[in-house]
Scaffold this motif. Structure first.
Motif, PDB file in Angstrom:
ATOM      1  N   GLN A 101       0.807  -1.218   0.000  1.00  0.00           N
ATOM      2  CA  GLN A 101       0.000   0.000   0.000  1.00  0.00           C
ATOM      3  C   GLN A 101       0.845   1.276   0.000  1.00  0.00           C
ATOM      4  N   PHE A 102       2.163   1.147   0.228  1.00  0.00           N
ATOM      5  CA  PHE A 102       3.037   2.332   0.265  1.00  0.00           C
ATOM      6  C   PHE A 102       3.958   2.427  -0.953  1.00  0.00           C
ATOM      7  N   VAL A 103       3.896   1.443  -1.833  1.00  0.00           N
ATOM      8  CA  VAL A 103       4.828   1.393  -2.962  1.00  0.00           C
ATOM      9  C   VAL A 103       4.680   2.616  -3.868  1.00  0.00           C
ATOM     10  N   ALA A 104       3.458   2.927  -4.278  1.00  0.00           N
ATOM     11  CA  ALA A 104       3.242   3.987  -5.274  1.00  0.00           C
ATOM     12  C   ALA A 104       3.718   5.340  -4.764  1.00  0.00           C
ATOM     13  N   GLN A 105       3.386   5.671  -3.523  1.00  0.00           N
ATOM     14  CA  GLN A 105       3.809   6.965  -2.981  1.00  0.00           C
ATOM     15  C   GLN A 105       5.331   7.022  -2.864  1.00  0.00           C
ATOM     16  N   GLN A 106       5.937   5.918  -2.433  1.00  0.00           N
ATOM     17  CA  GLN A 106       7.405   5.892  -2.340  1.00  0.00           C
ATOM     18  C   GLN A 106       8.032   6.039  -3.719  1.00  0.00           C
ATOM     19  N   LEU A 107       7.445   5.383  -4.712  1.00  0.00           N
ATOM     20  CA  LEU A 107       7.934   5.506  -6.081  1.00  0.00           C
ATOM     21  C   LEU A 107       7.852   6.947  -6.558  1.00  0.00           C
ATOM     22  N   LEU A 108       6.736   7.591  -6.307  1.00  0.00           N
ATOM     23  CA  LEU A 108       6.568   8.982  -6.723  1.00  0.00           C
ATOM     24  C   LEU A 108       7.606   9.883  -6.061  1.00  0.00           C
ATOM     25  N   ASP A 109       7.825   9.685  -4.758  1.00  0.00           N
ATOM     26  CA  ASP A 109       8.813  10.505  -4.044  1.00  0.00           C
ATOM     27  C   ASP A 109      10.206  10.324  -4.642  1.00  0.00           C
ATOM     28  N   LEU A 110      10.564   9.093  -4.958  1.00  0.00           N
ATOM     29  CA  LEU A 110      11.887   8.828  -5.536  1.00  0.00           C
ATOM     30  C   LEU A 110      12.017   9.450  -6.922  1.00  0.00           C
ATOM     31  N   GLN A 111      10.973   9.321  -7.716  1.00  0.00           N
ATOM     32  CA  GLN A 111      11.036   9.870  -9.072  1.00  0.00           C
ATOM     33  C   GLN A 111      11.086  11.402  -9.051  1.00  0.00           C
ATOM     34  N   LYS A 112      10.401  12.017  -8.112  1.00  0.00           N
ATOM     35  CA  LYS A 112      10.458  13.472  -8.010  1.00  0.00           C
ATOM     36  C   LYS A 112      11.871  13.953  -7.705  1.00  0.00           C
ATOM     37  N   ARG A 113      12.632  13.128  -6.976  1.00  0.00           N
ATOM     38  CA  ARG A 113      14.002  13.480  -6.622  1.00  0.00           C
ATOM     39  C   ARG A 113      15.001  12.987  -7.664  1.00  0.00           C
ATOM     40  N   ASP A 114      14.490  12.330  -8.724  1.00  0.00           N
ATOM     41  CA  ASP A 114      15.353  11.770  -9.757  1.00  0.00           C
ATOM     42  C   ASP A 114      16.418  10.873  -9.128  1.00  0.00           C
ATOM     43  N   SER A 115      15.952   9.961  -8.263  1.00  0.00           N
ATOM     44  CA  SER A 115      16.869   9.144  -7.467  1.00  0.00           C
ATOM     45  C   SER A 115      17.558   8.055  -8.257  1.00  0.00           C
ATOM     46  N   ALA A 116      16.976   7.645  -9.385  1.00  0.00           N
ATOM     47  CA  ALA A 116      17.559   6.556 -10.162  1.00  0.00           C
ATOM     48  C   ALA A 116      17.111   6.651 -11.611  1.00  0.00           C
ATOM     49  N   ARG A 117      17.793   5.894 -12.455  1.00  0.00           N
ATOM     50  CA  ARG A 117      17.369   5.844 -13.860  1.00  0.00           C
ATOM     51  C   ARG A 117      16.138   4.958 -14.024  1.00  0.00           C
ATOM     52  N   PHE A 118      16.090   3.880 -13.229  1.00  0.00           N
ATOM     53  CA  PHE A 118      14.984   2.926 -13.331  1.00  0.00           C
ATOM     54  C   PHE A 118      14.537   2.531 -11.931  1.00  0.00           C
ATOM     55  N   TYR A 119      13.307   1.974 -11.869  1.00  0.00           N
ATOM     56  CA  TYR A 119      12.704   1.676 -10.570  1.00  0.00           C
ATOM     57  C   TYR A 119      11.981   0.324 -10.620  1.00  0.00           C
ATOM     58  N   THR A 120      11.984  -0.365  -9.480  1.00  0.00           N
ATOM     59  CA  THR A 120      11.199  -1.584  -9.336  1.00  0.00           C
ATOM     60  C   THR A 120      10.763  -1.691  -7.886  1.00  0.00           C
ATOM     61  N   ASP A 121       9.927  -2.673  -7.577  1.00  0.00           N
ATOM     62  CA  ASP A 121       9.522  -2.926  -6.198  1.00  0.00           C
ATOM     63  C   ASP A 121       9.525  -4.425  -5.966  1.00  0.00           C
ATOM     64  N   VAL A 122       9.279  -4.841  -4.741  1.00  0.00           N
ATOM     65  CA  VAL A 122       9.293  -6.256  -4.409  1.00  0.00           C
ATOM     66  C   VAL A 122       8.025  -6.676  -3.666  1.00  0.00           C
ATOM     67  N   ALA A 123       6.979  -5.861  -3.733  1.00  0.00           N
ATOM     68  CA  ALA A 123       5.741  -6.173  -3.020  1.00  0.00           C
ATOM     69  C   ALA A 123       5.095  -7.438  -3.576  1.00  0.00           C
ATOM     70  N   SER A 124       4.369  -8.147  -2.722  1.00  0.00           N
ATOM     71  CA  SER A 124       3.827  -9.441  -3.117  1.00  0.00           C
ATOM     72  C   SER A 124       2.502  -9.346  -3.850  1.00  0.00           C
ATOM     73  N   VAL A 125       2.010  -8.129  -4.096  1.00  0.00           N
ATOM     74  CA  VAL A 125       0.883  -7.924  -5.002  1.00  0.00           C
ATOM     75  C   VAL A 125       1.302  -6.882  -6.029  1.00  0.00           C
ATOM     76  N   LYS A 126       0.727  -6.961  -7.223  1.00  0.00           N
ATOM     77  CA  LYS A 126       1.226  -6.126  -8.299  1.00  0.00           C
ATOM     78  C   LYS A 126       0.171  -5.199  -8.900  1.00  0.00           C
ATOM     79  N   ALA A 127      -1.069  -5.607  -8.989  1.00  0.00           N
ATOM     80  CA  ALA A 127      -2.085  -4.758  -9.617  1.00  0.00           C
ATOM     81  C   ALA A 127      -2.314  -3.475  -8.819  1.00  0.00           C
ATOM     82  N   LEU A 128      -2.358  -3.575  -7.492  1.00  0.00           N
ATOM     83  CA  LEU A 128      -2.614  -2.411  -6.658  1.00  0.00           C
ATOM     84  C   LEU A 128      -1.522  -1.346  -6.795  1.00  0.00           C
ATOM     85  N   PRO A 129      -0.233  -1.676  -6.618  1.00  0.00           N
ATOM     86  CA  PRO A 129       0.795  -0.637  -6.779  1.00  0.00           C
ATOM     87  C   PRO A 129       0.809  -0.018  -8.169  1.00  0.00           C
ATOM     88  N   LEU A 130       0.580  -0.819  -9.186  1.00  0.00           N
ATOM     89  CA  LEU A 130       0.571  -0.276 -10.548  1.00  0.00           C
ATOM     90  C   LEU A 130      -0.593   0.695 -10.750  1.00  0.00           C
TER      91      LEU A 130
END
Length: 364
Positions: A73-102
């Motif tokens: 439930q926190f993946v999307a917000q964390q992804l947005l925060d990282l992308q706003k800071r241009d923290s990496a070229r690419f991003y992934t997650d390891v959560a055990s559900v996939k439709a919700l974060p996407l």
């Protein structure tokens, strides 16, 4: 897999230093990848760092890949925060559900061209960085779910991450992934918890009679309830469907057992359920992802002393028989247990004979 030169994975930010995040970091460090660690819990970061998982991330260093290792439930917000800071070229997650974060990432306006959702299907009943292992993902399935928007280089980066960690990459649609893990992971966890919950009020007599069977069935129920609440919330409908089917089977079995006293034919439904269970167990992939095999079990009595298991494994090796799996069962109240050695059926006699020659007690 894409060569490392193309994927460009020389540095990784791991956000979330629990079991999975720290295990990824440890695996990457063994491959000389520079790893930066971040977590809201400063103590978890410190422990992961002391384990050799990487160095503190200040938020200033830009990495090739960011791994979001937080609850679904926190993946999307964390992804947005990282992308706003241009923290990496690419991003992934390891959560055990996939439709919700996407779905949430799309709603928040995340850049989906640089993000590929992922899920390593590996874990332990223990949690936290102290339980992490660099070899946790070796040979284990690692699902990844590229969307149509994901760039080929983002996909290549995640494939390379999986390769570096020793996982077996499985490309799958997000919705299909969630239905699949509901069957093989999420509903089984709830079922194990339901069985284990019966033990909370069991008599001391019942607990004293417990053996390896109940330990096998309930092992995963020892996992962190807070973590699993988030997982189940993120995959609620697929899990509910599996559990409802389980309830139907169990209810039918209960009705048959209640009717058994007056109707011997009632046992048919129970027998059918047990038979389907055997067939289902037989479909679980075997070693290296190949077809499931039927093994013979050679039981050996073993003392509960340091070095005993190592001595047994060495003795088994001297017989020239390959041990496919080992399970231990302890005898309640005794400094003695039994090691169950799983071998090819044709090798069981040679192993039994060889161990007895070397002084081991092999019943039967």
């Amino acid at each position: 897999m894409t060569p490392i030169e193309d994927a460009g994975i020389g540095s990784v930010v791991v956000v979330g230093t629990g079991l999975i995040g720290t295990s990824i970091a440890l695996a990457l460090r063994q491959r000389d990848v520079r790893v930066f660690l971040a977590d809201r819990d400063a103590g978890a970061v410190r422990l992961a760092r002391e384990l050799g998982a990487g160095e503190d991330w200040t938020g200033e260093q830009r990495a090739d890949l960011a791994v979001v290792a937080v609850p679904p439930q926190f993946v999307a917000q964390q992804l947005l925060d990282l992308q706003k800071r241009d923290s990496a070229r690419f991003y992934t997650d390891v959560a055990s559900v996939k439709a919700l974060p996407l779905a949430q990432a799309a709603q928040l306006g995340c850049d989906l061209t640089t993000y590929v959702a992922g899920h390593p299907l590996a874990g332990r009943e223990r949690s936290g960085p102290a339980a992490a292992r660099a070899d946790l993902f070796l040979g284990r399935p690692w699902a990844y779910c590229p969307t149509d928007e994901a760039s080929p280089r983002a996909v290549a980066a995640v494939e390379r991450l999986i390769s570096l960690c020793g996982g077996n990459a499985v490309r799958v649609d997000a919705a299909e992934h969630d239905r699949a893990v509901a069957v093989v992971s999420h509903a089984p966890h709830v079922t194990a918890a339901a069985v284990a919950a019966r033990l909370a009020e069991a008599s001391e007599t019942a607990l004293g009679l417990s053996g390896q069977g109940v330990r096998d069935v309930t092992r995963i129920a020892a996992s962190d309830p807070a973590l699993w609440t988030g997982i189940l919330e993120g995959n609620a409908l697929p899990v509910a469907e599996v559990l409802e089917a389980l309830v139907d089977d169990l209810s039918a079995a209960a009705r048959s057992l209640r009717a058994l006293a007056g109707d011997g034919a009632a046992m048919g439904q129970v027998t059918d359920l047990l038979s389907r269970g055997v067939r289902g167990t037989g479909r679980i992939p075997g070693k290296h992802g190949g077809p499931a095999r039927t093994y013979a079990v050679v039981q050996v009595l073993i003392g509960d002393r340091p070095g005993e298991l190592a001595r047994l494994v060495q003795a088994a090796g001297e017989t020239g028989v390959n041990i496919e799996d080992i399970r231990l069962e302890h005898a309640t109240g005794l400094e003695l247990g039994a090691a169950e050695l799983y071998v090819r059926p044709e090798a069981a006699e040679a192993l039994t004979h060889g161990l007895r020659e070397r002084g081991w007690q092999v019943p039967g």
